[in-house]
Every structure is written in structure tokens, then in C-alpha cells.
Design a protein around this motif. Sequence first.
Motif, PDB file in Angstrom:
ATOM      1  N   LEU A  11      10.256 -18.997   3.513  1.00  0.00           N
ATOM      2  CA  LEU A  11      10.711 -19.851   2.373  1.00  0.00           C
ATOM      3  C   LEU A  11      11.449 -21.114   2.303  1.00  0.00           C
ATOM      4  O   LEU A  11      10.949 -22.066   1.967  1.00  0.00           O
ATOM      5  CB  LEU A  11      11.088 -18.989   1.363  1.00  0.00           C
ATOM      6  CG  LEU A  11      10.496 -17.579   0.678  1.00  0.00           C
ATOM      7  CD1 LEU A  11      11.160 -16.561   0.216  1.00  0.00           C
ATOM      8  CD2 LEU A  11       9.389 -18.300  -0.307  1.00  0.00           C
ATOM      9  N   LEU A  22      15.270 -21.848  -5.522  1.00  0.00           N
ATOM     10  CA  LEU A  22      14.760 -21.064  -4.432  1.00  0.00           C
ATOM     11  C   LEU A  22      16.257 -20.315  -3.965  1.00  0.00           C
ATOM     12  O   LEU A  22      16.127 -19.010  -3.913  1.00  0.00           O
ATOM     13  CB  LEU A  22      14.523 -21.870  -3.270  1.00  0.00           C
ATOM     14  CG  LEU A  22      14.333 -21.057  -2.053  1.00  0.00           C
ATOM     15  CD1 LEU A  22      13.124 -20.142  -1.945  1.00  0.00           C
ATOM     16  CD2 LEU A  22      13.757 -21.778  -0.605  1.00  0.00           C
ATOM     17  N   PHE A  58      11.242 -15.251  -8.815  1.00  0.00           N
ATOM     18  CA  PHE A  58      10.213 -15.692  -7.647  1.00  0.00           C
ATOM     19  C   PHE A  58       8.993 -16.257  -8.697  1.00  0.00           C
ATOM     20  O   PHE A  58       8.232 -16.891  -8.771  1.00  0.00           O
ATOM     21  CB  PHE A  58       9.721 -14.959  -6.674  1.00  0.00           C
ATOM     22  CG  PHE A  58      10.884 -14.917  -5.489  1.00  0.00           C
ATOM     23  CD1 PHE A  58      10.830 -16.188  -4.785  1.00  0.00           C
ATOM     24  CD2 PHE A  58      11.891 -13.971  -5.038  1.00  0.00           C
ATOM     25  CE1 PHE A  58      11.646 -16.469  -3.672  1.00  0.00           C
ATOM     26  CE2 PHE A  58      12.647 -14.035  -4.293  1.00  0.00           C
ATOM     27  CZ  PHE A  58      12.617 -15.298  -3.416  1.00  0.00           C
ATOM     28  N   VAL A  77       5.778 -18.404  -1.835  1.00  0.00           N
ATOM     29  CA  VAL A  77       6.493 -17.729  -2.819  1.00  0.00           C
ATOM     30  C   VAL A  77       5.413 -16.471  -3.297  1.00  0.00           C
ATOM     31  O   VAL A  77       5.995 -15.397  -3.536  1.00  0.00           O
ATOM     32  CB  VAL A  77       6.435 -18.427  -4.095  1.00  0.00           C
ATOM     33  CG1 VAL A  77       6.919 -17.721  -5.311  1.00  0.00           C
ATOM     34  CG2 VAL A  77       7.550 -19.472  -3.774  1.00  0.00           C
TER      35      VAL A  77
END
Length: 69
Positions: free
Chosen positions: A6, A21, A40, A57
Motif C-alpha cells: 500500500l 491511507l 478502505f 486497496v
Amino acid sequence: MDEERLRKAFADAPAAFHVFLEEALGVARTSNRAEAIEQFQKLLRHPQLTPGQQAAVEETLARLQRGQP
């Protein structure tokens, strides 16, 4: 959850994306899976995500929905 993947996907993202994030990762670390999924999903709805960011994601969401870390 693969935090490294990520973070790499969002490395060149605008600062606002990093805020979203980090918020999602923070919630995920608390083991509140339902809230992490929600965070998310919120991030995934952002219209300016790159395909790589979307994929990272989506993979994270799939893992969370299956109950995997």
C-alpha cells in the motif's frame, strides 16, 4: 494486510491521499475489521486513484473481508 505494498502504491500520491491511507491503516491496526473495511472502501471511491493504487486497496479490502490480516 500488506502495508508495504500500500505504501509503495501511494508513494507518489498527493498528500491528501497519504492522510486517507494513514487513517485507514491506523483503523486496521486496531483490529476493528468493519471500520477498516469502511475506511478502505472510502479510499477506493476516490476518483483520482491510479490503477496501481486501486489494485492495492482492492487486495487489502478482499483480505479484510475474508478475515485475513
